[in-house]
Design a protein around this motif. Structure first.
Motif: not given
Length: 350
Positions: A124-137
């Motif tokens: 999750n923390r990798v995806i939220k960095h790549h997509f510029n989204r929050s972990g909850e999103t």
């Protein structure tokens, strides 16, 4: 005359008071003027919040564009399908699966995020960095797409149809009544420490062993997830055919399998001990025996694991195959099929 200085002093005080009053009024006017000027300046420099949302929306979609829309090559590498397949999946999930766009995220970004996670086992923390989204999103979008995919199981899973006797497909014409092919694959997962030994594969990964069954045109007909990574493919297959709503293989039909499975009724495996690799074909190597011509590529470790597995009891009244039971008749039929294929291949070369 005695009162004259007092009169002059009184007049002077009145003039001073009037001057102070005028000064205060001027200050008030100037103050209001400055306030008004500041308000006018703010109106000209103010940017509504919705514009910042729009700018953020397009900025956050930049990664999706590079992930999916750049080229088919990039799309396949990152989400394991080309752009046409991706667009079709998005449309199906939206129209049939009920997946909806949110205020700040469209359906295609949710699907791209979901496929990117399962394709590369990303956190999750990798995806939220790549997509510029929050972990909850990220978490909410992943589960929304997952629920939509599950709701499409009746659409995505196809009914297996056997290869007909008049088939002219050079890849499948020899395999009359074949329903397709199946194999197991390991998917990395996270489990409690106490369960890790059961889920550890022979390569040392912590994974689950999932069985996938496809038709000749690569449509899924059955999937069985959940088995520990240490379990052999043969054991997973035995579980699949023994379940009430499991894999159905009618008598007289079969699936192609690799050397990790037992060659028996319903499951046609390659000959053990025969080498065949695609890179040898590219180097000019030609098969010299019917067994070599018949085979697929084999994994010697899976061959070893596939030996000595127990077989179930045969139920002659059951319309579908419910056991893994090798037989001489099945082995003989495989040999005859291999000879026939090899003879025709040699004749075509001559």
């Amino acid at each position: 005359m005695a009162h004259l200085p007092l009169i002059v002093q009184s007049v002077r005080c009145k003039r001073i008071g009037l001057a102070v009053t005028i000064w205060l009024q001027m200050c008030t006017v100037v103050s209001w003027f400055l306030v008004a000027l500041g308000a006018i300046h703010s109106l000209h420099t103010y940017r509504p919040k919705i514009r910042s949302y729009v700018l953020d929306f397009y900025a956050k979609r930049d990664y999706v564009k590079r992930l999916v829309y750049a080229s088919d090559e990039t799309c396949i590498e990152q989400v394991r399908m080309n752009r046409i397949a991706f667009f079709k999946l998005c449309e199906m999930l939206q129209t049939l699966g009920g997946l909806k766009s949110s205020r700040n995220m469209l359906v295609d970004e949710q699907v791209a995020m979901f496929l990117h996670i399962i394709s590369h086992h990303l956190k999750n923390r990798v995806i939220k960095h790549h997509f510029n989204r929050s972990g909850e999103t990220v978490s909410r979008s992943f589960h929304n797409v997952l629920n939509a995919v599950i709701s499409l199981q009746d659409v995505l899973f196809k009914k297996a149809e056997p290869i007909t006797a008049n088939s002219t497909d050079p890849r499948w014409k020899w395999f009359k009544n074949c329903l397709g092919a199946l194999d197991g694959t390991h998917i990395k997962i996270r489990v409690p420490t106490v369960d890790k030994p059961r889920y550890r594969t022979r390569k040392g990964d912590i994974a689950t062993n999932m069985l996938g069954v496809c038709t000749p045109d690569m449509h899924f007909v059955y999937v069985l997830p959940g088995w520990e990574g240490s379990v052999t493919d043969g054991r997973v297959l035995r579980d699949a055919i023994s379940r009430r709503h499991g894999l159905k293989v009618p008598h007289g039909c079969y699936y192609l399998v690799d050397a990790g499975y037992t060659n028996c009724e319903g499951f046609l495996a390659p000959f053990r001990g025969q080498r065949y690799h695609l890179n040898e074909w590219r180097q000019g190597y030609q098969p010299s025996t019917p067994e070599e011509f018949f085979n697929m590529s084999t994994d010697p470790i899976e061959e070893e694991l596939g030996e000595g597995l127990p077989s179930n009891v045969i139920d002659e009244d059951e319309p579908n195959i419910v056991n893994i039971h090798p037989s001489d008749a099945w082995a003989t039929w495989r040999m005859e099929l291999a000879n026939q294929m090899f003879d025709e291949w040699q004749a075509s070369r001559n």
